[in-house]
Design an enzyme around this catalytic site. Structure first.
Site, PDB file in Angstrom:
ATOM      1  N   GLU A 136       1.816  -7.057 -10.717  1.00  0.00           N
ATOM      2  CA  GLU A 136       2.198  -8.467 -10.527  1.00  0.00           C
ATOM      3  C   GLU A 136       2.987  -8.992 -11.729  1.00  0.00           C
ATOM      4  O   GLU A 136       3.929  -9.773 -11.571  1.00  0.00           O
ATOM      5  CB  GLU A 136       0.965  -9.337 -10.254  1.00  0.00           C
ATOM      6  CG  GLU A 136       0.093  -8.889  -9.079  1.00  0.00           C
ATOM      7  CD  GLU A 136       0.846  -8.583  -7.797  1.00  0.00           C
ATOM      8  OE1 GLU A 136       1.921  -9.152  -7.563  1.00  0.00           O
ATOM      9  OE2 GLU A 136       0.345  -7.750  -7.012  1.00  0.00           O
ATOM     10  N   TYR A 183       7.090   0.323  -1.254  1.00  0.00           N
ATOM     11  CA  TYR A 183       6.521   0.565  -2.575  1.00  0.00           C
ATOM     12  C   TYR A 183       6.717   2.021  -2.990  1.00  0.00           C
ATOM     13  O   TYR A 183       7.294   2.310  -4.034  1.00  0.00           O
ATOM     14  CB  TYR A 183       5.015   0.264  -2.569  1.00  0.00           C
ATOM     15  CG  TYR A 183       4.630  -1.164  -2.288  1.00  0.00           C
ATOM     16  CD1 TYR A 183       4.167  -1.990  -3.317  1.00  0.00           C
ATOM     17  CD2 TYR A 183       4.686  -1.697  -1.002  1.00  0.00           C
ATOM     18  CE1 TYR A 183       3.780  -3.300  -3.067  1.00  0.00           C
ATOM     19  CE2 TYR A 183       4.313  -3.005  -0.744  1.00  0.00           C
ATOM     20  CZ  TYR A 183       3.855  -3.804  -1.787  1.00  0.00           C
ATOM     21  OH  TYR A 183       3.486  -5.102  -1.537  1.00  0.00           O
TER      22      TYR A 183
END
Length: 611
Positions: A297, A384
């Site tokens: 993040e 991802y």
């Protein structure tokens, strides 16, 4: 650059007009489960003679639209399912190119807004107060307020939010003070300011009985008081991760980097809301072993939030680069072998996802075509892990980590505050490595970017830390019944929790195992006693896939006690595929559906083929 259509938005595209700023004033009503207020949008025309424009909305009630003090005409189109309803606004004057206008829209959200989850006091840790949180990515901001709900448009925002005075409101912005609500002494107004332009999927709001602890010079961790100590301890590495990320990506432009630990129904591992990352409480392992999600993040502060995919077809640009940065942060903290260990684990995850979808499934392409596809339905580990694999392959092709990190830093600098497509990225890659064009031309670009299934090349991985996991998993997979007595708790004594997780991931790829093996595994390793969410998740999947009836209540409990979709969806799917638990899985879902996050409820319903 030619304009790329965003097929997930019904609003006027960025080539017609651009929202520059939002001023939001709203009141949070827990009794009615609504946000009511005004969104004042500063919009700049991108063409001559603009007479009307269209915004995205979803399940909103519009009271009126005001421009320059005058109410203006608007029409709300038919609902188009997950895309919501287009809202066309007639402008009182024709705008010339670059002319700005402020459009003030009075609106109210629906109690069933797909962007919001309203929790009763019983669903919180403290049991005293209700709780609200938003999740706008990918296309749910339109279910909070009318907007150009596309990542191709970036805006700054300010907000004033009225909430019951015993609660705290936070947003994806810098906190800008609080004051009693002049209209209601039982309420308080919190103010916010986001000075960095962001796509509206990064607008976020949370309201609850929140407390904070400072864990770094620019970091507070927020949660209900029951989790605040544990969270402060779990995420104590945040500042060192931020410093490494700045070294890799360039200056951190957002000012504050706070963390919010949400209630268990939060559907993702984390959400990179600027100034305030949202994370799942399933990261609270007690030993910081799941902190790679924080590194992930943090990395989005550069890749995703500063440089943004122009449409959701190019989501891999956000996630592939972010996983690449995340693994470099973990590599700097814990060593290069650790980076390779996680990279190889990611390749295994990629194989699993492709196997689940089927190798010719269009969602296994790196660049997807989301025309008439809900991005929530297409969401998976592909952007991802296939994205990371491409970047890791390019790193090895072009001269190693330092060389490729140089490219990444230049890419961020070049495209900061902008939205980009795969072609923009690829053109910049070629210009940055203009002395290595021959190498770049060896890349099978068409297969990597546009073909389904596994990538054409597997990168090279250091297997030092993975070997022990493979060896132990091989012992179990090949063991005959008479070999089971050779296993003991000593097998695990040199394995980290990361390796234990990888061991289970390896065994799971070979599932089902004979039931006797699974029972013996529990007998010697006592996996039922492990609370690390990643390990528990893989262990329970292994039990259900190997048809151990005793694990059914444990798997149902994990699937419903928390709502992180990475765990909840596969557990429900496994339970539904086992004849002994199929009916229970469906019944449990129907029982819990009303208290689940709206996106989770929708996707689990699809997975179980109910609703």
């Amino acid at each position: 650059m030619p304009e790329v259509a965003d097929t997930c938005s019904l609003a006027s595209p960025a080539s017609v007009c651009r929202t520059q700023h939002l001023h939001l004033r709203c009141s949070v009503d827990f009794a009615r489960r609504t946000l009511t207020g005004t969104a004042a949008l500063t919009v700049q025309s991108q063409e001559e003679n603009l007479r009307s424009l269209t915004l995205d909305t979803k399940d909103l009630t519009i009271e009126k639209v005001v421009i320059n003090g005058q109410e203006v005409k608007y029409t709300l189109g038919e609902s188009q399912g997950y895309k919501g309803s287009p809202m066309e606004i007639s402008l009182p004057i024709a705008l010339s190119k670059n002319q700005e206008i402020v459009i003030e829209i009075s609106f109210e959200t629906s109690p069933k807004s797909s962007a919001l989850q309203w929790l009763t006091p019983e669903q919180t840790s403290g049991k005293q107060h209700p709780y609200l949180f938003s999740q706008c990515q990918a296309i749910h901001c339109r279910a909070i307020l009318p907007c150009q709900d596309t990542p191709s448009v970036k805006l700054t925002y300010t907000a004033e939010v009225s909430v019951p005075k015993e609660l705290v409101a936070l947003m994806s912005a810098i906190r800008d003070g609080e004051a009693p609500d002049p209209e209601d002494p039982s309420r308080k107004i919190y103010r916010f300011n986001q000075r960095v332009p962001i796509p509206c999927y990064l607008i976020a709001l949370v309201v609850g009985a929140l407390e904070s602890r400072q864990i770094g010079p620019r970091t507070l961790v927020w949660s209900e008081k029951e989790q605040v100590e544990k969270s402060a301890n779990e995420f104590s590495e945040t500042e060192s991760m931020l410093k490494i990320a700045e070294d890799l990506g360039g200056p951190y432009v957002w000012g504050q980097y706070d963390l919010l630990v949400l209630p268990p129904s939060f559907p993702y591992g984390g959400m990179e809301n600027p100034c305030l990352t949202f994370v799942t409480p399933t990261l609270l392992a007690g030993d910081k072993s799941l902190s790679n999600v924080i590194a992930h993040e943090i990395s989005h502060s550069w890749t995703g939030n500063l440089v943004t995919n122009k449409t959701w077809d190019h989501f891999w640009l956000n996630e592939g680069h972010t996983v690449y940065l995340e693994r470099h942060i973990c590599g700097r903290l814990f060593g290069e072998k650790f980076r390779h260990f996680h990279a190889l684990g990611g390749w295994g995850e990629l194989q699993n996802t492709i196997k689940t979808f089927g190798e010719s499934h269009p969602f296994t392409k790196l660049v997807v075509d989301l025309k008439d596809v809900d991005p929530d339905v297409a969401y998976s580990s592909i952007p991802y892990e296939k994205g990371f694999a491409l970047l890791f392959y390019l790193e090895q092709l072009l001269g190693g980590p330092e060389v490729f990190l140089g490219f990444l830093k230049a890419y961020v600098k070049k495209f900061s505050y902008q939205s980009v497509t795969t072609d923009d990225w690829k053109s910049f890659l070629y210009s940055h490595f203009k002395d290595k064009v021959d190498l770049l031309n060896q890349v099978d670009w068409n297969t990597w970017l546009y073909a389904p299934g596994l990538p054409p090349v597997k990168p090279n991985y250091d297997v030092t830390l993975t070997n022990a996991c493979i060896a132990l998993s091989q012992r179990w997979v090949t063991a005959k019944e008479e070999d089971l007595s050779s296993f003991s708790i000593a097998d695990l004594k040199d394995l980290s929790s990361h390796q234990l997780n990888e061991f289970l991931a390896q065994v799971l790829q070979k599932a089902p195992l004979p039931l006797g093996h699974i029972k013996r595994m529990q007998e010697v390793y006592n996996f039922n006693a492990i609370n690390n969410s990643e390990i528990r998740f893989r262990w329970l999947r292994l039990c259900i896939q190997s048809k151990w009836e005793e694990a059914i209540p444990l798997a149902l409990k994990m699937a419903t006690e928390q709502g992180r979709m990475k765990f909840t969806r596969p557990l429900f799917k496994d339970l539904a595929a086992f004849d002994k638990s199929h009916d229970q899985a469906v019944h449990t879902y129907q029982e819990h559906k009303a208290s689940m996050h709206p996106v989770t409820a929708m996707l689990v319903g699809r997975d179980l083929k109910v609703d």
